[in-house]
Design a protein around this motif. Structure first.
Motif, PDB file in Angstrom:
ATOM      1  N   GLY A 228       0.801  -1.211   0.000  1.00  0.00           N
ATOM      2  CA  GLY A 228       0.000   0.000   0.000  1.00  0.00           C
ATOM      3  C   GLY A 228       0.835   1.261   0.000  1.00  0.00           C
ATOM      4  O   GLY A 228       1.325   1.695   1.057  1.00  0.00           O
ATOM      5  N   LEU A 229       1.008   1.860  -1.172  1.00  0.00           N
ATOM      6  CA  LEU A 229       1.725   3.127  -1.295  1.00  0.00           C
ATOM      7  C   LEU A 229       0.852   4.177  -1.980  1.00  0.00           C
ATOM      8  O   LEU A 229       0.621   5.257  -1.443  1.00  0.00           O
ATOM      9  CB  LEU A 229       3.030   2.938  -2.077  1.00  0.00           C
ATOM     10  CG  LEU A 229       3.854   4.206  -2.327  1.00  0.00           C
ATOM     11  CD1 LEU A 229       4.330   4.813  -1.005  1.00  0.00           C
ATOM     12  CD2 LEU A 229       5.045   3.905  -3.242  1.00  0.00           C
ATOM     13  N   THR A 230       0.339   3.864  -3.180  1.00  0.00           N
ATOM     14  CA  THR A 230      -0.463   4.821  -3.958  1.00  0.00           C
ATOM     15  C   THR A 230      -1.743   5.196  -3.214  1.00  0.00           C
ATOM     16  O   THR A 230      -2.411   4.341  -2.624  1.00  0.00           O
ATOM     17  CB  THR A 230      -0.815   4.209  -5.315  1.00  0.00           C
ATOM     18  OG1 THR A 230       0.385   3.968  -6.044  1.00  0.00           O
ATOM     19  CG2 THR A 230      -1.712   5.135  -6.123  1.00  0.00           C
ATOM     20  N   GLU A 231      -2.093   6.479  -3.268  1.00  0.00           N
ATOM     21  CA  GLU A 231      -3.316   6.970  -2.639  1.00  0.00           C
ATOM     22  C   GLU A 231      -4.235   7.584  -3.696  1.00  0.00           C
ATOM     23  O   GLU A 231      -3.788   7.885  -4.817  1.00  0.00           O
ATOM     24  CB  GLU A 231      -2.982   8.002  -1.566  1.00  0.00           C
ATOM     25  CG  GLU A 231      -2.189   7.413  -0.414  1.00  0.00           C
ATOM     26  CD  GLU A 231      -2.003   8.351   0.753  1.00  0.00           C
ATOM     27  OE1 GLU A 231      -1.423   7.907   1.764  1.00  0.00           O
ATOM     28  OE2 GLU A 231      -2.436   9.523   0.661  1.00  0.00           O
ATOM     29  N   PRO A 232      -5.515   7.785  -3.371  1.00  0.00           N
ATOM     30  CA  PRO A 232      -6.425   8.352  -4.357  1.00  0.00           C
ATOM     31  C   PRO A 232      -5.949   9.666  -4.953  1.00  0.00           C
ATOM     32  O   PRO A 232      -6.169   9.926  -6.147  1.00  0.00           O
ATOM     33  CB  PRO A 232      -7.730   8.539  -3.561  1.00  0.00           C
ATOM     34  CG  PRO A 232      -7.671   7.508  -2.489  1.00  0.00           C
ATOM     35  CD  PRO A 232      -6.220   7.402  -2.120  1.00  0.00           C
ATOM     36  N   ASP A 233      -5.281  10.503  -4.164  1.00  0.00           N
ATOM     37  CA  ASP A 233      -4.833  11.809  -4.657  1.00  0.00           C
ATOM     38  C   ASP A 233      -3.324  11.919  -4.783  1.00  0.00           C
ATOM     39  O   ASP A 233      -2.805  13.007  -5.052  1.00  0.00           O
ATOM     40  CB  ASP A 233      -5.344  12.921  -3.718  1.00  0.00           C
ATOM     41  CG  ASP A 233      -6.864  12.998  -3.693  1.00  0.00           C
ATOM     42  OD1 ASP A 233      -7.473  12.838  -4.772  1.00  0.00           O
ATOM     43  OD2 ASP A 233      -7.435  13.182  -2.602  1.00  0.00           O
ATOM     44  N   HIS A 234      -2.623  10.801  -4.588  1.00  0.00           N
ATOM     45  CA  HIS A 234      -1.161  10.852  -4.629  1.00  0.00           C
ATOM     46  C   HIS A 234      -0.635   9.585  -5.283  1.00  0.00           C
ATOM     47  O   HIS A 234      -0.488   8.549  -4.642  1.00  0.00           O
ATOM     48  CB  HIS A 234      -0.587  11.012  -3.214  1.00  0.00           C
ATOM     49  CG  HIS A 234      -1.057  12.253  -2.526  1.00  0.00           C
ATOM     50  ND1 HIS A 234      -0.541  13.499  -2.815  1.00  0.00           N
ATOM     51  CD2 HIS A 234      -2.033  12.443  -1.597  1.00  0.00           C
ATOM     52  CE1 HIS A 234      -1.155  14.410  -2.078  1.00  0.00           C
ATOM     53  NE2 HIS A 234      -2.068  13.796  -1.341  1.00  0.00           N
ATOM     54  N   GLY A 235      -0.397   9.678  -6.604  1.00  0.00           N
ATOM     55  CA  GLY A 235       0.126   8.559  -7.361  1.00  0.00           C
ATOM     56  C   GLY A 235       1.597   8.733  -7.658  1.00  0.00           C
ATOM     57  O   GLY A 235       2.457   8.133  -7.019  1.00  0.00           O
TER      58      GLY A 235
ATOM     59  N   GLU B 170      -1.888  -1.113 -21.154  1.00  0.00           N
ATOM     60  CA  GLU B 170      -2.231   0.267 -20.850  1.00  0.00           C
ATOM     61  C   GLU B 170      -2.101   0.548 -19.350  1.00  0.00           C
ATOM     62  O   GLU B 170      -1.757   1.666 -18.949  1.00  0.00           O
ATOM     63  CB  GLU B 170      -3.650   0.588 -21.327  1.00  0.00           C
ATOM     64  CG  GLU B 170      -3.818   0.627 -22.836  1.00  0.00           C
ATOM     65  CD  GLU B 170      -3.064   1.772 -23.498  1.00  0.00           C
ATOM     66  OE1 GLU B 170      -2.701   2.738 -22.803  1.00  0.00           O
ATOM     67  OE2 GLU B 170      -2.843   1.708 -24.725  1.00  0.00           O
ATOM     68  N   SER B 171      -2.362  -0.454 -18.519  1.00  0.00           N
ATOM     69  CA  SER B 171      -2.127  -0.309 -17.079  1.00  0.00           C
ATOM     70  C   SER B 171      -0.644  -0.411 -16.753  1.00  0.00           C
ATOM     71  O   SER B 171      -0.118   0.357 -15.945  1.00  0.00           O
ATOM     72  CB  SER B 171      -2.902  -1.375 -16.299  1.00  0.00           C
ATOM     73  OG  SER B 171      -4.279  -1.151 -16.353  1.00  0.00           O
ATOM     74  N   VAL B 172       0.030  -1.380 -17.365  1.00  0.00           N
ATOM     75  CA  VAL B 172       1.459  -1.564 -17.094  1.00  0.00           C
ATOM     76  C   VAL B 172       2.239  -0.308 -17.479  1.00  0.00           C
ATOM     77  O   VAL B 172       3.238   0.042 -16.847  1.00  0.00           O
ATOM     78  CB  VAL B 172       1.983  -2.799 -17.852  1.00  0.00           C
ATOM     79  CG1 VAL B 172       3.470  -3.013 -17.591  1.00  0.00           C
ATOM     80  CG2 VAL B 172       1.202  -4.050 -17.439  1.00  0.00           C
ATOM     81  N   LEU B 173       1.753   0.407 -18.504  1.00  0.00           N
ATOM     82  CA  LEU B 173       2.423   1.630 -18.950  1.00  0.00           C
ATOM     83  C   LEU B 173       2.491   2.672 -17.848  1.00  0.00           C
ATOM     84  O   LEU B 173       3.474   3.411 -17.746  1.00  0.00           O
ATOM     85  CB  LEU B 173       1.670   2.203 -20.158  1.00  0.00           C
ATOM     86  CG  LEU B 173       2.290   3.430 -20.838  1.00  0.00           C
ATOM     87  CD1 LEU B 173       3.558   3.044 -21.576  1.00  0.00           C
ATOM     88  CD2 LEU B 173       1.290   4.064 -21.793  1.00  0.00           C
ATOM     89  N   THR B 174       1.454   2.735 -17.003  1.00  0.00           N
ATOM     90  CA  THR B 174       1.401   3.815 -16.018  1.00  0.00           C
ATOM     91  C   THR B 174       1.654   3.358 -14.590  1.00  0.00           C
ATOM     92  O   THR B 174       1.982   4.186 -13.742  1.00  0.00           O
ATOM     93  CB  THR B 174       0.041   4.541 -16.066  1.00  0.00           C
ATOM     94  OG1 THR B 174      -1.018   3.589 -15.919  1.00  0.00           O
ATOM     95  CG2 THR B 174      -0.124   5.282 -17.389  1.00  0.00           C
ATOM     96  N   TYR B 175       1.481   2.053 -14.278  1.00  0.00           N
ATOM     97  CA  TYR B 175       1.806   1.690 -12.893  1.00  0.00           C
ATOM     98  C   TYR B 175       3.301   1.459 -12.750  1.00  0.00           C
ATOM     99  O   TYR B 175       4.017   1.270 -13.713  1.00  0.00           O
ATOM    100  CB  TYR B 175       0.954   0.559 -12.357  1.00  0.00           C
ATOM    101  CG  TYR B 175       1.133  -0.866 -12.839  1.00  0.00           C
ATOM    102  CD1 TYR B 175       2.317  -1.378 -13.341  1.00  0.00           C
ATOM    103  CD2 TYR B 175       0.060  -1.750 -12.721  1.00  0.00           C
ATOM    104  CE1 TYR B 175       2.453  -2.687 -13.702  1.00  0.00           C
ATOM    105  CE2 TYR B 175       0.177  -3.082 -13.086  1.00  0.00           C
ATOM    106  CZ  TYR B 175       1.368  -3.541 -13.577  1.00  0.00           C
ATOM    107  OH  TYR B 175       1.489  -4.857 -13.951  1.00  0.00           O
ATOM    108  N   GLU B 176       3.756   1.542 -11.499  1.00  0.00           N
ATOM    109  CA  GLU B 176       5.197   1.518 -11.187  1.00  0.00           C
ATOM    110  C   GLU B 176       5.941   2.659 -11.886  1.00  0.00           C
ATOM    111  O   GLU B 176       7.104   2.519 -12.264  1.00  0.00           O
ATOM    112  CB  GLU B 176       5.826   0.179 -11.578  1.00  0.00           C
ATOM    113  CG  GLU B 176       5.070  -1.052 -11.121  1.00  0.00           C
ATOM    114  CD  GLU B 176       5.139  -1.294  -9.634  1.00  0.00           C
ATOM    115  OE1 GLU B 176       5.765  -0.493  -8.931  1.00  0.00           O
ATOM    116  OE2 GLU B 176       4.552  -2.281  -9.174  1.00  0.00           O
ATOM    117  N   GLY B 177       5.262   3.792 -12.071  1.00  0.00           N
ATOM    118  CA  GLY B 177       5.886   4.953 -12.697  1.00  0.00           C
ATOM    119  C   GLY B 177       5.397   5.162 -14.110  1.00  0.00           C
ATOM    120  O   GLY B 177       5.523   4.284 -14.966  1.00  0.00           O
ATOM    121  N   THR B 178       4.820   6.318 -14.378  1.00  0.00           N
ATOM    122  CA  THR B 178       4.329   6.625 -15.716  1.00  0.00           C
ATOM    123  C   THR B 178       5.489   6.858 -16.676  1.00  0.00           C
ATOM    124  O   THR B 178       6.645   7.013 -16.266  1.00  0.00           O
ATOM    125  CB  THR B 178       3.454   7.889 -15.688  1.00  0.00           C
ATOM    126  OG1 THR B 178       4.279   9.005 -15.314  1.00  0.00           O
ATOM    127  CG2 THR B 178       2.307   7.748 -14.698  1.00  0.00           C
TER     128      THR B 178
END
Length: 411
Positions: A157-164, A384-392
């Motif tokens: 748990g790191l990413t938050e609704p307003d802090h990606g 499309e998800s892999v592109l942006t998760y773990e850093g855009t």
């Protein structure tokens, strides 16, 4: 109909220095990258490939269409049995495999589906890695053997609704109450969240950002599943809600404070993506190659037309360049010389090229490219998800930009 390994075009090669004939050209390994692998590397790859072929590929289209991953706990135990969970970690029931072997496993898993590779990555490279590297001996003994066996699923748990992209702005907070900690906040887009038995949660404290090992049966912890996804549909994705979750003093990860902890975990997970994205690309390329050799239009296979051959050639070049890059980074990791900027290099290039390979494969398959009878559209939407998760894309460009110029453009 699969393209047979070892098939070749006749002639066209000089004898090697030993005087023997040149090896035949393999359309599925045009650079001969298998020569870089040891027998043990190949054995690891084949073990994971067989498991994926038996347990994932016959079902994945249905799971994806239904938007669920049934039997995830059973799948986790099976992955534990073949040593795929936390496989690059040492001790505590982990396989102690090399970075290259872990990468090969990620490639084979994502060739089946990105959601399956995500399950393994979050378990091993995020949750288990955090405990293994920064946890106390008691935390390691309590959690790692069961996680390695797949008996306990973990989330991170790191990413938050307003802090990606800006985790430093997190608002999840942990305060001291006597000897206990009390956690309050929310995390978002958490793989494995609603099926996890343990969560590694990062929170702001008066002493800086700290990591906490949170049993998911703790009062005040909940993980509602996120629905209505059009990507990573065969994957469990959740929100984490921490409503005054009370934890003992020894729940904190003792060996790290600040963002260095979670960012190092993310770098380890990104390394798996460098390989995994090439698995999705390989699946699409092989599907397109097979289709081009068998689909006839205007009286001959479409693979006989120049424009189709140009597409296939470009796809093969980018696919195998990406695998070669992943292999190089794996050798650097095994030597203890891999830098986070180099992982950003690999993640940026390989995911971007993988998506382009998928899109090109879709054009070769025509209307069939959008059908779940073929893997192409499923892989394309997953990526499309892999592109942006773990850093855009933009974040990795800026990581490299700072490394190249010495100037920080983040702020």
């Amino acid at each position: 109909m699969a393209v047979e390994r070892g098939s070749s075009f006749e002639g066209g090669g000089r004898a090697g220095r030993s005087g023997g004939a040149s090896p035949s050209f393999d359309p599925l390994d045009p650079l001969g990258l298998d020569d870089l692998l040891s027998d043990e590397d190949r054995a690891v790859r084949e073990t994971v490939r067989r498991w994926a072929a038996d347990r994932v590929l016959p079902n994945i289209a249905e799971w994806y269409e239904r938007g669920e991953l049934p039997g995830i706990r059973e799948l986790a135990r099976e992955l534990g049995a073949i040593g795929a969970l936390g496989m690059s970690l040492d001790g505590y029931g982990c396989a102690g495999a090399s970075a290259v072997q872990y990468g090969l496993a990620c490639l084979e898993l994502e060739a089946a589906d990105s959601g399956i590779r995500s399950l393994v990555s979050v378990q091993g490279s995020l949750a288990m890695y955090a405990i293994h590297r920064y946890g106390s001996e008691a935390q390691k003994r309590e959690w790692l053997p069961r996680m390695a066996a797949g008996e306990v699923i973990g989330c991170f748990g790191l990413t938050e609704p307003d802090h990606g992209s800006d985790p430093a702005g997190m608002t999840t907070y942990a305060k001291r109450d006597g000897t206990d900690w009390v956690l309050t906040g929310r995390k978002m887009w958490i793989t494995n969240g609603s099926v996890a038995g343990v969560a590694v949660v990062w929170a702001r404290t008066d002493e800086g950002i700290r990591g906490f090992v949170v049993p998911t049966d703790a009062p005040g912890f909940s993980a509602p599943e996120i629905r209505h996804k059009w990507s990573l549909r065969a994957s469990v994705t959740s929100e984490l809600v921490l409503d005054d979750v009370r934890l003992p003093a020894d729940a904190v990860l003792p060996e790290v404070s600040g963002l260095r902890g979670p960012l190092s975990c993310l770098s380890h997970a990104r390394y798996g993506i460098v390989w995994g994205s090439m698995g999705a690309a390989r699946s699409c390329f092989e599907s397109a190659l097979d289709y081009a050799r068998s689909r006839e239009q205007f009286g001959r296979p479409i693979g006989a037309f120049q424009l189709t051959q140009a597409k296939l050639a470009d796809m093969a070049v980018e696919l195998h360049k990406g695998i070669l890059l992943a292999h190089h980074l794996g050798r650097r990791m095994d030597a203890g010389r891999l830098r986070p900027e180099q992982v950003s290099f690999g993640k940026l290039n390989n995911v971007r090229e993988a998506i382009e390979i998928c899109r090109t494969a879709r054009t070769i398959l025509g209307a069939n490219g959008i059908s779940l009878e073929y893997p192409v559209m499923r892989h394309a939407t997953n990526l499309e998800s892999v592109l942006t998760y773990e850093g855009t894309v933009e974040m990795h460009q800026l990581v490299l930009g700072k490394a190249l110029t010495g100037l920080d453009a983040f702020r």
